[in-house]
Design a protein around this motif. Sequence first.
Motif, PDB file in Angstrom:
ATOM      1  N   LEU A  29       0.832  -1.209   0.000  1.00 28.36           N
ATOM      2  CA  LEU A  29       0.000   0.000   0.000  1.00 28.36           C
ATOM      3  C   LEU A  29       0.862   1.253   0.000  1.00 28.36           C
ATOM      4  O   LEU A  29       0.498   2.273  -0.582  1.00 28.36           O
ATOM      5  CB  LEU A  29      -0.913   0.025   1.227  1.00 28.36           C
ATOM      6  CG  LEU A  29      -1.977  -1.059   1.299  1.00 28.36           C
ATOM      7  CD1 LEU A  29      -2.729  -0.963   2.624  1.00 28.36           C
ATOM      8  CD2 LEU A  29      -2.934  -0.961   0.133  1.00 28.36           C
ATOM      9  N   LEU A  30       2.005   1.172   0.661  1.00 30.21           N
ATOM     10  CA  LEU A  30       2.897   2.331   0.773  1.00 30.21           C
ATOM     11  C   LEU A  30       3.723   2.546  -0.490  1.00 30.21           C
ATOM     12  O   LEU A  30       4.045   3.679  -0.826  1.00 30.21           O
ATOM     13  CB  LEU A  30       3.826   2.150   1.981  1.00 30.21           C
ATOM     14  CG  LEU A  30       3.125   2.002   3.328  1.00 30.21           C
ATOM     15  CD1 LEU A  30       4.124   1.638   4.415  1.00 30.21           C
ATOM     16  CD2 LEU A  30       2.375   3.269   3.683  1.00 30.21           C
ATOM     17  N   ALA A  31       4.075   1.459  -1.153  1.00 28.55           N
ATOM     18  CA  ALA A  31       4.916   1.562  -2.349  1.00 28.55           C
ATOM     19  C   ALA A  31       4.457   0.547  -3.396  1.00 28.55           C
ATOM     20  O   ALA A  31       5.173  -0.402  -3.712  1.00 28.55           O
ATOM     21  CB  ALA A  31       6.377   1.338  -1.978  1.00 28.55           C
ATOM     22  N   PRO A  32       3.255   0.741  -3.956  1.00 29.79           N
ATOM     23  CA  PRO A  32       2.705  -0.276  -4.861  1.00 29.79           C
ATOM     24  C   PRO A  32       3.543  -0.527  -6.116  1.00 29.79           C
ATOM     25  O   PRO A  32       3.746  -1.681  -6.496  1.00 29.79           O
ATOM     26  CB  PRO A  32       1.315   0.260  -5.211  1.00 29.79           C
ATOM     27  CG  PRO A  32       1.316   1.691  -4.835  1.00 29.79           C
ATOM     28  CD  PRO A  32       2.340   1.855  -3.762  1.00 29.79           C
ATOM     29  N   GLN A  33       4.034   0.520  -6.749  1.00 29.35           N
ATOM     30  CA  GLN A  33       4.800   0.320  -7.980  1.00 29.35           C
ATOM     31  C   GLN A  33       6.098  -0.439  -7.700  1.00 29.35           C
ATOM     32  O   GLN A  33       6.476  -1.336  -8.455  1.00 29.35           O
ATOM     33  CB  GLN A  33       5.121   1.660  -8.675  1.00 29.35           C
ATOM     34  CG  GLN A  33       3.919   2.332  -9.301  1.00 29.35           C
ATOM     35  CD  GLN A  33       3.051   3.054  -8.275  1.00 29.35           C
ATOM     36  OE1 GLN A  33       3.491   3.400  -7.193  1.00 29.35           O
ATOM     37  NE2 GLN A  33       1.792   3.275  -8.632  1.00 29.35           N
ATOM     38  N   ILE A  34       6.760  -0.086  -6.629  1.00 24.96           N
ATOM     39  CA  ILE A  34       8.034  -0.744  -6.293  1.00 24.96           C
ATOM     40  C   ILE A  34       7.792  -2.208  -5.951  1.00 24.96           C
ATOM     41  O   ILE A  34       8.462  -3.093  -6.488  1.00 24.96           O
ATOM     42  CB  ILE A  34       8.735  -0.014  -5.129  1.00 24.96           C
ATOM     43  CG1 ILE A  34       9.157   1.383  -5.556  1.00 24.96           C
ATOM     44  CG2 ILE A  34       9.932  -0.825  -4.629  1.00 24.96           C
ATOM     45  CD1 ILE A  34       9.659   2.254  -4.431  1.00 24.96           C
TER      46      ILE A  34
END
Length: 175
Positions: free
Chosen positions: A134-139
């Motif tokens: 949720l905090l870094a979806p693309q990564i």
Amino acid sequence: RQPPGGGGGGREGWSHPLPEHLEGEVVGAVDMSKLSCCGHSFGGATCVQACTKDKRFKACIAHDAWLFPLSDDVASGSLAVPTLFLNADTFDMLWEEGSRVLCSLLARSRDKGVDAVAYGVNGTRHQNYSDFPLLAPQITMSIGVAGSTDPKLALDVVHKCDTSFLDYALYPEMR
């Protein structure tokens, strides 16, 4: 149970006394007859172990649990309380021995009348059971630690499964 010397605002059933400033907030807010434990990965195994050893727990949820840390008596025994295992798509592929342990544990538990189930959540990977995607979806999706399902949707499915299971396990009168 109180530790030697008692002290604090402890209550029956708690392993340690509550600090006085929390007593009013916690006592009465926690139904000690419906304690459950939920954990992810190593924490999932910790919950399985705790719920097998501590009779105060009435239900267990293990998210993509790494079962290797279970003690031999728990891994080769049966579960003690209703237990839900939610696993990522890659669970069987990444850890074949864990899958065998899980299947054996489920079968022995069901033979003893314990409600124990395991489900895979489509489009998830190990980290979908935490808030990291949720905090870094693309990564997380690009490096493969989160699955192809939108992280918010995946966590919503997990939460709905957890809630439904706890309602089933802790409130049989509602079935």
